[in-house]
Motif scaffolding. Structure first.
Motif, PDB file in Angstrom:
ATOM      1  N   LYS A   1       7.458  -1.490  -1.738  1.00  0.00           N
ATOM      2  CA  LYS A   1       8.469  -0.758  -0.956  1.00  0.00           C
ATOM      3  C   LYS A   1       9.645  -0.336  -1.820  1.00  0.00           C
ATOM      4  O   LYS A   1      10.115   0.813  -1.753  1.00  0.00           O
TER       5      LYS A   1
ATOM      6  N   ASN B   1       3.212  -1.867   4.683  1.00  0.00           N
ATOM      7  CA  ASN B   1       4.466  -2.621   4.697  1.00  0.00           C
ATOM      8  C   ASN B   1       4.301  -4.137   4.732  1.00  0.00           C
ATOM      9  O   ASN B   1       5.291  -4.866   4.657  1.00  0.00           O
ATOM     10  N   ASP B   2       3.066  -4.621   4.847  1.00  0.00           N
ATOM     11  CA  ASP B   2       2.824  -6.062   4.870  1.00  0.00           C
ATOM     12  C   ASP B   2       1.526  -6.374   4.127  1.00  0.00           C
ATOM     13  O   ASP B   2       0.896  -5.476   3.559  1.00  0.00           O
TER      14      ASP B   2
ATOM     15  N   ALA C   1       4.373  -6.774  -1.336  1.00  0.00           N
ATOM     16  CA  ALA C   1       4.693  -5.705  -0.379  1.00  0.00           C
ATOM     17  C   ALA C   1       6.124  -5.212  -0.574  1.00  0.00           C
ATOM     18  O   ALA C   1       6.391  -4.000  -0.528  1.00  0.00           O
ATOM     19  N   ASP C   2       7.054  -6.127  -0.822  1.00  0.00           N
ATOM     20  CA  ASP C   2       8.447  -5.737  -1.059  1.00  0.00           C
ATOM     21  C   ASP C   2       8.594  -4.992  -2.382  1.00  0.00           C
ATOM     22  O   ASP C   2       9.397  -4.060  -2.501  1.00  0.00           O
TER      23      ASP C   2
ATOM     24  N   HIS D   1       3.246  -7.621  12.020  1.00  0.00           N
ATOM     25  CA  HIS D   1       4.339  -6.659  12.171  1.00  0.00           C
ATOM     26  C   HIS D   1       5.614  -7.338  12.676  1.00  0.00           C
ATOM     27  O   HIS D   1       6.726  -6.964  12.269  1.00  0.00           O
TER      28      HIS D   1
ATOM     29  N   VAL E   1       3.818   2.308   3.574  1.00  0.00           N
ATOM     30  CA  VAL E   1       5.154   2.324   2.987  1.00  0.00           C
ATOM     31  C   VAL E   1       5.623   3.775   2.907  1.00  0.00           C
ATOM     32  O   VAL E   1       4.852   4.678   2.578  1.00  0.00           O
ATOM     33  N   SER E   2       6.886   3.996   3.232  1.00  0.00           N
ATOM     34  CA  SER E   2       7.460   5.332   3.144  1.00  0.00           C
ATOM     35  C   SER E   2       7.309   5.869   1.720  1.00  0.00           C
ATOM     36  O   SER E   2       7.694   5.210   0.756  1.00  0.00           O
TER      37      SER E   2
ATOM     38  N   LYS F   1      10.683   3.606  -2.749  1.00  0.00           N
ATOM     39  CA  LYS F   1      11.953   4.095  -2.196  1.00  0.00           C
ATOM     40  C   LYS F   1      12.849   4.644  -3.299  1.00  0.00           C
ATOM     41  O   LYS F   1      13.697   5.488  -3.051  1.00  0.00           O
TER      42      LYS F   1
ATOM     43  N   VAL G   1       1.408  -1.939  11.110  1.00  0.00           N
ATOM     44  CA  VAL G   1       2.403  -2.215  10.065  1.00  0.00           C
ATOM     45  C   VAL G   1       2.797  -0.956   9.303  1.00  0.00           C
ATOM     46  O   VAL G   1       3.861  -0.903   8.687  1.00  0.00           O
ATOM     47  N   LYS G   2       1.930   0.059   9.322  1.00  0.00           N
ATOM     48  CA  LYS G   2       2.197   1.404   8.782  1.00  0.00           C
ATOM     49  C   LYS G   2       2.304   1.438   7.242  1.00  0.00           C
ATOM     50  O   LYS G   2       2.648   0.455   6.603  1.00  0.00           O
TER      51      LYS G   2
END
Length: 313
Positions: free
Chosen positions: A308, A273-274, A304-305, A92, A119-120, A312, A116-117
């Protein structure tokens, strides 16, 4: 780049973890550094046994262990200096690019959700695994255990998550996404899979090819196989048993050897997120090594990116 490993996770830890980390360090020399997390009094003597081969490994002390039989959420909350909790804190904080563990699966999921939660936009992260294909390479199967029961919208998202992994990590252009059901026809399956089919077929982010059946697991009909965690876990354990049966009968074949869990090493948690990977509890040094190599591939690909940015938009 740094890839962290829970040195205390797994039935044969810390020996298998240390030995596997040394194997991976040799393969990743000049590309990434392995960071071992665990109890110093247990790990340090094993590192010293490897001598110069372990010289590149970094070590971070964690005084506690989450045992396999412990309640995941309680243990994670109460043991904040456990190797799993420390690993997720480092992930994190951006101190490492991936975290791998063959320890308590539930605790790894708890850490993923609360450290790390997700992803939104992702309803529930999924655990993925890989299916060898007769024509070569691997496909991706998800979920294999994080979510025993799923809403149709979750299955739709699994299709997106798996498609992104297939494209950016496995290198498959325009991955074909199939929904595991009890018949190829659109109207077949449970109420959940029928509703998921309607969502998947109009999703512009994926190449959905329709329902598939259990016999399609290893052919080229789909690169991404979507199912609930109960179905996926059953399929995964069945595939592992095929290797065990053939091995017991001393029958070896390059294709069926890929059914051995050691060949992949671990199952990534997708939708967080990771980069986090869960290994088999009975992981050998080879399995640990391959799990770390998979962690490197995930970090290098920027998966991961990619996830995300997709969720989004």
């Amino acid at each position: 780049m740094k890839i962290a490993l829970d040195a205390m996770g797994g039935d044969f830890a810390p020996q298998a973890a240390v030995d596997g980390a040394v194997l991976a360090a040799a393969k990743l020399a000049g590309k990434a550094q392995i960071v071992l997390i665990g109890q110093e009094e247990a790990v340090r003597p094993m590192l010293e046994q490897h001598g110069a081969a372990a010289a590149s490994l970094e070590f971070v002390h964690a005084s506690q262990i989450i045992e396999m039989g412990e309640h995941p959420a309680k243990a994670y909350q109460q043991k904040q200096d456990s190797s799993i909790a420390v690993g997720y804190r480092m992930l994190h904080a951006g101190e490492v690019e991936a975290f791998c563990s063959a320890g308590n699966t539930g605790a790894m999921l708890v850490g993923a959700m609360f450290s790390v939660k997700p992803v939104s936009g992702v309803m529930r992260p999924a655990i993925a695994n890989f299916t060898p294909k007769l024509a070569g390479g691997f496909g991706i199967l998800l979920d294999v255990g994080a979510n025993a029961e799923c809403k149709p919208e979750m299955l739709e998202q699994f299709g997106e998550l798996g498609s992104l992994y297939a494209q950016y990590v496995l290198g498959i252009d325009r991955p074909k996404v199939g929904l595991m059901s009890l018949g190829e026809e659109e109207g077949k399956g449970t109420a959940v899979t029928q509703a998921a089919h309607q969502l998947l077929k109009v999703n512009p982010h994926i190449h959905f090819i329709g329902n598939i059946e259990g016999r399609d697991l290893f052919n080229d009909k789909a690169d991404v196989i979507v199912c609930d965690g109960s179905t996926g876990n059953t399929l995964l354990k069945m595939a592992e048993s095929i290797y065990d049966i053939l091995d017991a009968k001393q029958i070896h074949d390059p294709f069926f050897d890929k059914f051995n869990y050691e060949a992949i090493g671990g199952s990534p948690i997708l939708g967080i997120n990771d980069n986090a990977i869960i290994g088999h509890g009975v992981s050998t040094p080879l399995a640990i090594c391959n799990m770390l190599l998979q962690g490197y591939q995930m970090a290098e690909s920027g998966i991961a990116d990619q996830i995300k940015s997709t969720f989004k938009s």
